[in-house]
Write an enzyme that holds these catalytic residues in place. Structure first.
Site, PDB file in Angstrom:
ATOM      1  N   CYS A   1       0.842  -1.191   0.000  1.00 19.67           N
ATOM      2  CA  CYS A   1       0.000   0.000   0.000  1.00 19.67           C
ATOM      3  C   CYS A   1       0.880   1.245   0.000  1.00 19.67           C
ATOM      4  O   CYS A   1       1.886   1.299   0.723  1.00 19.67           O
ATOM      5  CB  CYS A   1      -0.913  -0.015   1.228  1.00 19.67           C
ATOM      6  SG  CYS A   1      -2.049   1.388   1.324  1.00 19.67           S
TER       7      CYS A   1
ATOM      8  N   HIS B   1      -9.140  -3.753  -2.477  1.00 16.77           N
ATOM      9  CA  HIS B   1      -8.174  -2.992  -1.678  1.00 16.77           C
ATOM     10  C   HIS B   1      -8.560  -1.518  -1.607  1.00 16.77           C
ATOM     11  O   HIS B   1      -8.569  -0.911  -0.526  1.00 16.77           O
ATOM     12  CB  HIS B   1      -6.776  -3.155  -2.297  1.00 16.77           C
ATOM     13  CG  HIS B   1      -5.689  -2.437  -1.566  1.00 16.77           C
ATOM     14  ND1 HIS B   1      -4.699  -3.096  -0.846  1.00 16.77           N
ATOM     15  CD2 HIS B   1      -5.414  -1.118  -1.431  1.00 16.77           C
ATOM     16  CE1 HIS B   1      -3.886  -2.208  -0.307  1.00 16.77           C
ATOM     17  NE2 HIS B   1      -4.290  -0.987  -0.657  1.00 16.77           N
ATOM     18  N   GLU B   2      -8.894  -0.937  -2.760  1.00 12.86           N
ATOM     19  CA  GLU B   2      -9.204   0.491  -2.801  1.00 12.86           C
ATOM     20  C   GLU B   2     -10.550   0.813  -2.155  1.00 12.86           C
ATOM     21  O   GLU B   2     -10.686   1.819  -1.460  1.00 12.86           O
ATOM     22  CB  GLU B   2      -9.177   1.003  -4.250  1.00 12.86           C
ATOM     23  CG  GLU B   2      -7.841   0.829  -4.964  1.00 12.86           C
ATOM     24  CD  GLU B   2      -6.653   1.386  -4.199  1.00 12.86           C
ATOM     25  OE1 GLU B   2      -6.822   2.347  -3.421  1.00 12.86           O
ATOM     26  OE2 GLU B   2      -5.548   0.840  -4.358  1.00 12.86           O
TER      27      GLU B   2
ATOM     28  N   HIS C   1     -10.289   1.087   1.491  1.00  7.82           N
ATOM     29  CA  HIS C   1      -9.821   2.412   1.933  1.00  7.82           C
ATOM     30  C   HIS C   1     -11.007   3.349   2.194  1.00  7.82           C
ATOM     31  O   HIS C   1     -10.989   4.137   3.143  1.00  7.82           O
ATOM     32  CB  HIS C   1      -8.916   3.043   0.873  1.00  7.82           C
ATOM     33  CG  HIS C   1      -7.476   2.677   1.002  1.00  7.82           C
ATOM     34  ND1 HIS C   1      -6.723   2.965   2.112  1.00  7.82           N
ATOM     35  CD2 HIS C   1      -6.636   2.051   0.131  1.00  7.82           C
ATOM     36  CE1 HIS C   1      -5.479   2.532   1.939  1.00  7.82           C
ATOM     37  NE2 HIS C   1      -5.400   1.970   0.746  1.00  7.82           N
TER      38      HIS C   1
END
Length: 205
Positions: A121, A163-164, A167
């Site tokens: 990351c 993953h994004e 966030h």
């Protein structure tokens, strides 16, 4: 995802967006900074797809994720200090692996079939871990006119989206690492043999 409740960028967000031109990258928030970690761990909210400042932020986020000194395959708005549902993702499932911008993305379905792969990351320095992610997802997002779009995505590109979008929920991949240690998985590659059917003329390396 009701547009009637969506507000434009606030004063703090505008100051970040307008602190540089469209040809300048942004500072990437780090987990090693306590104040920046608070932003990274906060849940983001939707933004009006027609907000006039969105193109500037879009351009600056792309420059940031493509910075040759610290490049990545995706970036989310919280990583540059703005808790809004906006991400850039590199589409390895498309010709020439283009980067694409997504407004108010949500994952509305995940496959139970998962894959284990290394993740890093831009906001977590000097660390990589093996993370379990769903092999396939269904993504919902808005285009720049506010229209809703849905799409099925598989493989490594689906991993990037997960993953994004994490966030945007205030979730960092080490949180998933802790989560998966208590979950149960069946190693399918030990149970099911996969084969490729070929003809006599096929030559494989």
């Amino acid at each position: 995802m009701g547009n009637s409740k969506i507000k434009g960028f606030n004063k703090s967000e505008k100051s970040i967006i307008l602190a540089g031109q469209t040809d300048s990258k942004l500072h990437v928030y780090q987990t090693t900074d306590e104040k920046e970690l608070i932003v990274l761990k906060s849940k983001s909210s939707d933004i009006d797809p027609t907000d006039p400042l969105l193109p500037t932020l879009e351009a600056r986020m792309l420059l940031t994720v493509q910075d040759p000194n610290h490049s990545g395959v995706g970036i989310a708005a919280p990583q540059i200090g703005i808790n809004r549902n906006l991400i850039w993702v590199q589409r390895f499932d498309k010709t020439d692996d283009p980067f694409e911008f997504y407004i108010n993305p949500r994952i509305i379905w995940k496959s139970k079939l998962t894959r284990l792969g290394a993740e890093g990351c831009l906001s977590i320095p000097d660390r990589k871990e093996e993370i379990q992610r769903s092999y396939a997802i269904r993504l919902q997002y808005q285009d720049k006119k506010g229209q809703f779009i849905e799409e099925n995505i598989e493989g490594f590109t689906a991993v990037i989206f997960q993953h994004e979008v994490d966030h945007l929920l205030g979730i960092l991949y080490p949180d998933r690492l802790e989560e998966q240690t208590s979950a149960g998985y069946i190693e399918l590659n030990e149970k099911i043999p996969f084969s490729l059917q070929i003809d006599k003329k096929t030559i494989l390396p």
